[in-house]
Design a protein around this motif. Structure first.
Motif, PDB file in Angstrom:
ATOM      1  N   ALA A  44       0.840  -1.198   0.000  1.00  0.00           N
ATOM      2  CA  ALA A  44       0.000   0.000   0.000  1.00  0.00           C
ATOM      3  C   ALA A  44       0.875   1.248   0.000  1.00  0.00           C
ATOM      4  O   ALA A  44       1.843   1.329   0.757  1.00  0.00           O
ATOM      5  CB  ALA A  44      -0.922   0.006   1.214  1.00  0.00           C
ATOM      6  N   ILE A  45       0.495   2.205  -0.858  1.00  0.00           N
ATOM      7  CA  ILE A  45       1.219   3.465  -0.971  1.00  0.00           C
ATOM      8  C   ILE A  45       0.218   4.604  -0.821  1.00  0.00           C
ATOM      9  O   ILE A  45      -0.847   4.585  -1.444  1.00  0.00           O
ATOM     10  CB  ILE A  45       1.923   3.577  -2.344  1.00  0.00           C
ATOM     11  CG1 ILE A  45       2.985   2.490  -2.476  1.00  0.00           C
ATOM     12  CG2 ILE A  45       2.518   4.965  -2.541  1.00  0.00           C
ATOM     13  CD1 ILE A  45       3.615   2.415  -3.849  1.00  0.00           C
ATOM     14  N   ILE A  46       0.557   5.589   0.004  1.00  0.00           N
ATOM     15  CA  ILE A  46      -0.252   6.804   0.130  1.00  0.00           C
ATOM     16  C   ILE A  46       0.425   7.893  -0.687  1.00  0.00           C
ATOM     17  O   ILE A  46       1.630   8.133  -0.526  1.00  0.00           O
ATOM     18  CB  ILE A  46      -0.394   7.232   1.599  1.00  0.00           C
ATOM     19  CG1 ILE A  46      -1.121   6.149   2.399  1.00  0.00           C
ATOM     20  CG2 ILE A  46      -1.145   8.567   1.697  1.00  0.00           C
ATOM     21  CD1 ILE A  46      -1.153   6.400   3.892  1.00  0.00           C
ATOM     22  N   CYS A  47      -0.340   8.528  -1.552  1.00  0.00           N
ATOM     23  CA  CYS A  47       0.228   9.560  -2.430  1.00  0.00           C
ATOM     24  C   CYS A  47      -0.301  10.937  -2.046  1.00  0.00           C
ATOM     25  O   CYS A  47      -1.335  11.063  -1.404  1.00  0.00           O
ATOM     26  CB  CYS A  47      -0.097   9.255  -3.890  1.00  0.00           C
ATOM     27  SG  CYS A  47      -1.857   9.286  -4.270  1.00  0.00           S
ATOM     28  N   SER A  48       0.409  11.982  -2.469  1.00  0.00           N
ATOM     29  CA  SER A  48      -0.013  13.350  -2.165  1.00  0.00           C
ATOM     30  C   SER A  48      -0.888  13.944  -3.262  1.00  0.00           C
ATOM     31  O   SER A  48      -1.685  14.834  -2.998  1.00  0.00           O
ATOM     32  CB  SER A  48       1.216  14.249  -1.962  1.00  0.00           C
ATOM     33  OG  SER A  48       1.942  14.364  -3.168  1.00  0.00           O
ATOM     34  N   ASP A  49      -0.739  13.457  -4.489  1.00  0.00           N
ATOM     35  CA  ASP A  49      -1.481  13.986  -5.641  1.00  0.00           C
ATOM     36  C   ASP A  49      -2.020  12.789  -6.413  1.00  0.00           C
ATOM     37  O   ASP A  49      -1.310  12.182  -7.217  1.00  0.00           O
ATOM     38  CB  ASP A  49      -0.540  14.837  -6.507  1.00  0.00           C
ATOM     39  CG  ASP A  49      -1.214  15.468  -7.704  1.00  0.00           C
ATOM     40  OD1 ASP A  49      -2.187  14.887  -8.235  1.00  0.00           O
ATOM     41  OD2 ASP A  49      -0.751  16.531  -8.136  1.00  0.00           O
ATOM     42  N   ASP A  59      -6.648  -0.176  -6.820  1.00  0.00           N
ATOM     43  CA  ASP A  59      -6.001  -1.487  -6.754  1.00  0.00           C
ATOM     44  C   ASP A  59      -5.407  -1.793  -8.121  1.00  0.00           C
ATOM     45  O   ASP A  59      -6.118  -1.792  -9.130  1.00  0.00           O
ATOM     46  CB  ASP A  59      -7.010  -2.575  -6.376  1.00  0.00           C
ATOM     47  CG  ASP A  59      -7.567  -2.390  -4.981  1.00  0.00           C
ATOM     48  OD1 ASP A  59      -6.816  -1.947  -4.103  1.00  0.00           O
ATOM     49  OD2 ASP A  59      -8.758  -2.691  -4.768  1.00  0.00           O
ATOM     50  N   LEU A  60      -4.097  -2.052  -8.143  1.00  0.00           N
ATOM     51  CA  LEU A  60      -3.372  -2.313  -9.376  1.00  0.00           C
ATOM     52  C   LEU A  60      -2.786  -3.724  -9.345  1.00  0.00           C
ATOM     53  O   LEU A  60      -2.298  -4.178  -8.308  1.00  0.00           O
ATOM     54  CB  LEU A  60      -2.241  -1.296  -9.537  1.00  0.00           C
ATOM     55  CG  LEU A  60      -2.695   0.167  -9.553  1.00  0.00           C
ATOM     56  CD1 LEU A  60      -1.517   1.095  -9.331  1.00  0.00           C
ATOM     57  CD2 LEU A  60      -3.388   0.470 -10.861  1.00  0.00           C
TER      58      LEU A  60
END
Length: 128
Positions: free
Chosen positions: A10-15, A46-47
């Motif tokens: 899991a990755i949290i992104c800013s944009d 989900d990728l």
């Protein structure tokens, strides 16, 4: 505990739009599902990544993750590729700079590092 395989990262992104473009168009990961969660004002994408998944999240005002100098915790995410030069060429064609190719002293395999739009360290690691 008999683990079968890695299920997801899991990755949290800013944009979110920028990160969605990077992971789907630049890296070419296929979309499984995309959900907007109104109660959290958050997207979840989900990728497909081999037999596992990469989950991309957006959260309003998530704090930045320290990457340099390296902090405790997840160091980087590595993607196995059959042809390192082709992978680097694809990234560079999309304007993604890559570090110089190095050789893993333990395995003799070649690799390079690059970053996602938030500076998360990513690696291409040659399988052959």
């Amino acid at each position: 505990m008999p683990f079968d395989h890695l299920h997801h990262v899991a990755i949290i992104c800013s944009d979110y739009p920028r990160a969605r473009h990077f992971y789907t168009q630049v890296l070419g990961l296929p979309i499984i599902t995309e959900t907007y969660r109104a109660e959290r004002d958050s997207w979840k994408l989900d990728l497909r990544l081999g037999n596992g998944q990469l989950e991309l999240f957006s959260f309003p005002e998530a704090p930045p993750r320290p990457s340099y100098p390296e902090a405790c915790g997840l160091r980087h995410l590595a993607f196995a590729v059959a042809d390192l030069e082709s992978g680097i060429a694809e990234l560079v064609a999309h304007g993604v700079p890559c570090e110089a190719v190095r050789v893993d002293a333990l395995t003799g395999k070649r690799f390079t590092f690059f970053s996602d739009p938030d500076g998360l360290p990513l690696e291409l690691y040659e399988r052959t």
